[in-house]
Enzyme design. Structure first.
Site, PDB file in Angstrom:
ATOM      1  N   GLU A  27       0.817  -1.217   0.000  1.00  0.00           N
ATOM      2  CA  GLU A  27       0.000   0.000   0.000  1.00  0.00           C
ATOM      3  C   GLU A  27       0.847   1.263   0.000  1.00  0.00           C
ATOM      4  O   GLU A  27       0.577   2.226  -0.710  1.00  0.00           O
ATOM      5  CB  GLU A  27      -0.960   0.021   1.204  1.00  0.00           C
ATOM      6  CG  GLU A  27      -2.128  -0.951   1.112  1.00  0.00           C
ATOM      7  CD  GLU A  27      -1.771  -2.370   1.530  1.00  0.00           C
ATOM      8  OE1 GLU A  27      -0.599  -2.621   1.883  1.00  0.00           O
ATOM      9  OE2 GLU A  27      -2.668  -3.232   1.508  1.00  0.00           O
ATOM     10  N   HIS A  44     -11.683  -4.191   9.022  1.00  0.00           N
ATOM     11  CA  HIS A  44     -12.191  -3.859   7.688  1.00  0.00           C
ATOM     12  C   HIS A  44     -13.401  -2.923   7.725  1.00  0.00           C
ATOM     13  O   HIS A  44     -14.019  -2.702   6.698  1.00  0.00           O
ATOM     14  CB  HIS A  44     -12.650  -5.127   6.947  1.00  0.00           C
ATOM     15  CG  HIS A  44     -11.555  -5.982   6.414  1.00  0.00           C
ATOM     16  ND1 HIS A  44     -10.723  -6.703   7.225  1.00  0.00           N
ATOM     17  CD2 HIS A  44     -11.159  -6.235   5.144  1.00  0.00           C
ATOM     18  CE1 HIS A  44      -9.873  -7.385   6.468  1.00  0.00           C
ATOM     19  NE2 HIS A  44     -10.102  -7.104   5.217  1.00  0.00           N
TER      20      HIS A  44
END
Lengths: 328, 326
Positions: free
Chosen positions: A63, A132
């Protein structure tokens, strides 16, 4: 009457991506599983086939580096769209977003702007538990140097990407994951949208429900229920979390004299706290009741359905709070 | 075999460039003590051969991403001493209007993309600049300079992988000065031969004596030639040493005076100077003239910084976002 067509939030986003890729050769999309998989939430489905692997780039699970590469590519003359799978994963790229993307222009004395768009899914409601499901867009809205958007309508899902790409500075677009399957309509030929300013989606005179993202839809449902009880709630879609549209917020509160902020972020040190403070600073003497907030419970998001529902803002809580604010 | 005249002229130019960095930074340290420069000040003294040698392999069209120890890199990219000194004074005529300071030098015509003070933070940006070049069909190289401390960061490994995976023209120019601030390489790396690290990513690598500017230049030219031919990345480690403290706050408890003295015997400037003297190319008068020229340039930069204005406070919030559209 404008002709309309049925669509979903997911398809509207996909349409926005396709149009941007068609309109500007410099635009490309990169992120985890955006290509061969079709996007974790199927937002980029079909784009690899249409635009090829140079412009729809599957990345390794890195990322920080693919976000930083987006910054570099933007500096180098491209118009990258970086997709980060979820907001929780974006914390792995926070160094690049905060220390580089948000600072380069100011730190370089105006020499280098970063025309980068970063998209990511946010929020709970899908039983994805504590790594999440959080709503961290309020954190990002804390950072000067970036713009923070949260499309909640079909028009914004389709339309916000292109002006974000035209913007000379970094723009973060947060897509509430729970909205992806949401159905709705778009005009046959949609008109451009602006990436600034809030919108009043429902007029009312008794109190202002100030919200965005998935909480906006809960606020709209609450307004409908309240209408049945004779309470006229005004519903504001913030749309743009940084910069905040003080004019629309203060204008509404000055009319209704009551403000209830609905924000899926945690309450402490939050975007809802910021909005509340601005109302105090700019419209204190317009208020007939204290500003109130419906936020997520201050817990890591639990998996079990009943616990997750208890943690998130719900229509019933919004209605009950509004009722109490009106009736004491 | 003696060197050709043109080689000797070139060596003298390298010597001059290293001397400019050395004298500029010695003055910077003085000005720091005099409170003219504040914040962090990281000196490159001892390491000059690396930036000077690597820069010789790059063209004006190539890009450089550097670290917080980057006065030398800015100078070899053509930034004036004036612009750097005024920046460290925090003045309007600084390269970044005094907003970046010593650690954040940027330049458009120099294609210098910072001055990054997060260790490893510049590597992904360099990968992205190279990606932009590849996508636009530009035949350019992005040189990313970083210290050996960055090798411990995840971004080093991610960037190495991505640059190799996408075959991007990045020169990863590692300046190994043996200490990540105060932590010795053997205290932070399981494998201390850094050139071994990139094999797992398929990135070719080489190491060079970073105290020898001629050797660095040759190695960098070889590296850039490889990049231009393959289109892909290359890792070049220059083994060097920082003569001064990490920053102006560092009491240097982590290394011995003997060790520092030994490395100073390998001073890149003294060594090249001696060589040129032995070859009869540099006499005392020529050296004195060079010293004077550099001293004048440094004095001019200080005078310039002194008389430069401060940015009006009213402009504090300018450039948080762009003034212009598109």
């Amino acid at each position: 009457m404008t002709e309309t067509r049925k669509t979903t939030y997911r398809e509207a986003l996909n349409e926005g991506l396709r149009e941007a890729l068609q309109q500007d050769e410099r635009v490309f999309l990169m992120g985890e599983d955006v290509g061969h998989y079709g996007g974790c939430f199927a937002v980029s489905k079909g784009l690899l086939e249409e635009f090829g692997p140079e412009r729809i780039r599957d990345t390794p699970l890195s990322e920080s580096t693919f976000t930083g590469a987006g910054i570099g590519a933007a500096l180098g003359g491209m118009r990258p769209i970086v997709e980060i799978m979820t907001v929780n994963f974006s914390l792995l790229a926070l160094d690049q977003i905060m220390n580089n993307a948000a600072t380069y222009l100011h730190m370089s004395g105006g020499l280098f702007n970063v025309p980068l768009v970063i998209r990511m899914a946010t929020g709970g409601g899908k039983q994805l538990a504590a790594q999440h499901s959080h709503s961290l867009e309020g954190w990002y809205a804390h950072i000067p140097g970036i713009k923070v958007l949260c499309p909640a309508t079909m028009e914004d899902a389709r339309g916000m990407l292109w002006p974000a790409l035209l913007d000379p500075d970094p723009v973060l677009i947060f897509e509430p994951a729970v909205l992806y399957p949401m159905e709705g309509t778009l005009p046959e030929k949609p008109t451009p949208v602006a990436i600034e300013g809030a919108k009043v989606l429902h007029q009312g005179k008794d109190l202002s429900l100030i919200s965005y993202g998935s909480s906006l839809h809960k606020s709209l449902a609450a307004a409908e229920q309240l209408a049945g009880e004779g309470i006229a709630a005004e519903v504001i879609d913030l749309r743009c979390l940084r910069p905040l549209d003080d004019t629309t917020i203060i204008g509404s509160v000055s009319k209704t004299h009551r403000a209830l902020i609905v924000d899926e972020g945690w309450r402490s040190g939050s975007l809802s706290a910021e909005i509340s403070a601005r109302i105090m600073e700019q419209a204190f003497y317009q208020l007939d009741a204290p500003v109130e907030r419906v936020c997520s419970a201050e817990v890591p998001m639990p998996y079990a359905k009943h616990l997750e529902e208890a943690a998130l803002p719900q229509v019933e809580t919004i209605v009950a709070t509004a009722r109490r604010m009106l009736n004491g | 075999m003696s060197k050709q005249l043109t080689d000797l002229e070139h060596d003298l130019a390298l010597l001059r460039q290293m001397l400019r960095i050395r004298r500029f930074e010695e003055k910077s340290a003085e000005l720091y003590s005099a409170m003219k420069i504040r914040g962090f000040l990281h000196l490159y003294i001892g390491e000059e051969a690396v930036a000077v040698g690597v820069a010789e392999a790059l063209g004006a069209e190539d890009a450089v991403v550097a670290t917080y120890r980057e006065h030398g890199h800015a100078m070899v990219r053509g930034m004036s001493m004036r612009a750097i000194m005024a920046e460290m004074y925090g003045k309007l005529d600084g390269c970044c209007r005094g907003r970046g300071g010593s650690m954040h030098l940027f330049g458009v015509k120099e294609r210098l993309y910072g001055g990054n003070a997060i260790v490893g933070g510049g590597l992904p940006v360099a990968v992205g600049l190279a990606l932009a070049d590849k996508l636009q069909g530009n035949n350019r190289v992005t040189c990313c300079c970083f210290g050996e401390g960055a090798v411990a960061e995840g971004e080093f490994h991610e960037s190495m992988n991505l640059a190799a995976l996408w075959n991007l023209p990045v020169l990863f120019a590692c300046e190994n000065n043996l200490y990540a601030m105060g932590t010795a390489l053997e205290l932070s790396e399981s494998v201390t031969n850094l050139t071994e690290k990139t094999a797992g990513y398929g990135v070719p690598s080489a190491a060079v004596d970073g105290m020898d500017v001629v050797a660095v230049e040759a190695a960098a030219k070889q590296a850039v030639a490889t990049i231009r031919q393959s289109g892909g990345p290359y890792f070049l480690e220059s083994r060097t040493y920082r003569f001064r403290a990490h920053s102006m706050f560092d009491p240097e408890l982590y290394r011995s005076k003997d060790e520092v003295e030994q490395w100073k015997q390998r001073c890149p400037i003294e060594n090249l100077k001696t060589q040129l003297q032995q070859q009869g190319w540099l006499d005392d008068a020529k050296w004195a003239a060079l010293e004077k020229e550099v001293a004048d340039e440094v004095a001019d930069a200080v005078a310039f910084a002194e008389q430069s204005d401060w940015e009006p406070v009213e402009e504090l919030t300018r450039f948080v976002y762009s003034d212009r559209e598109g």
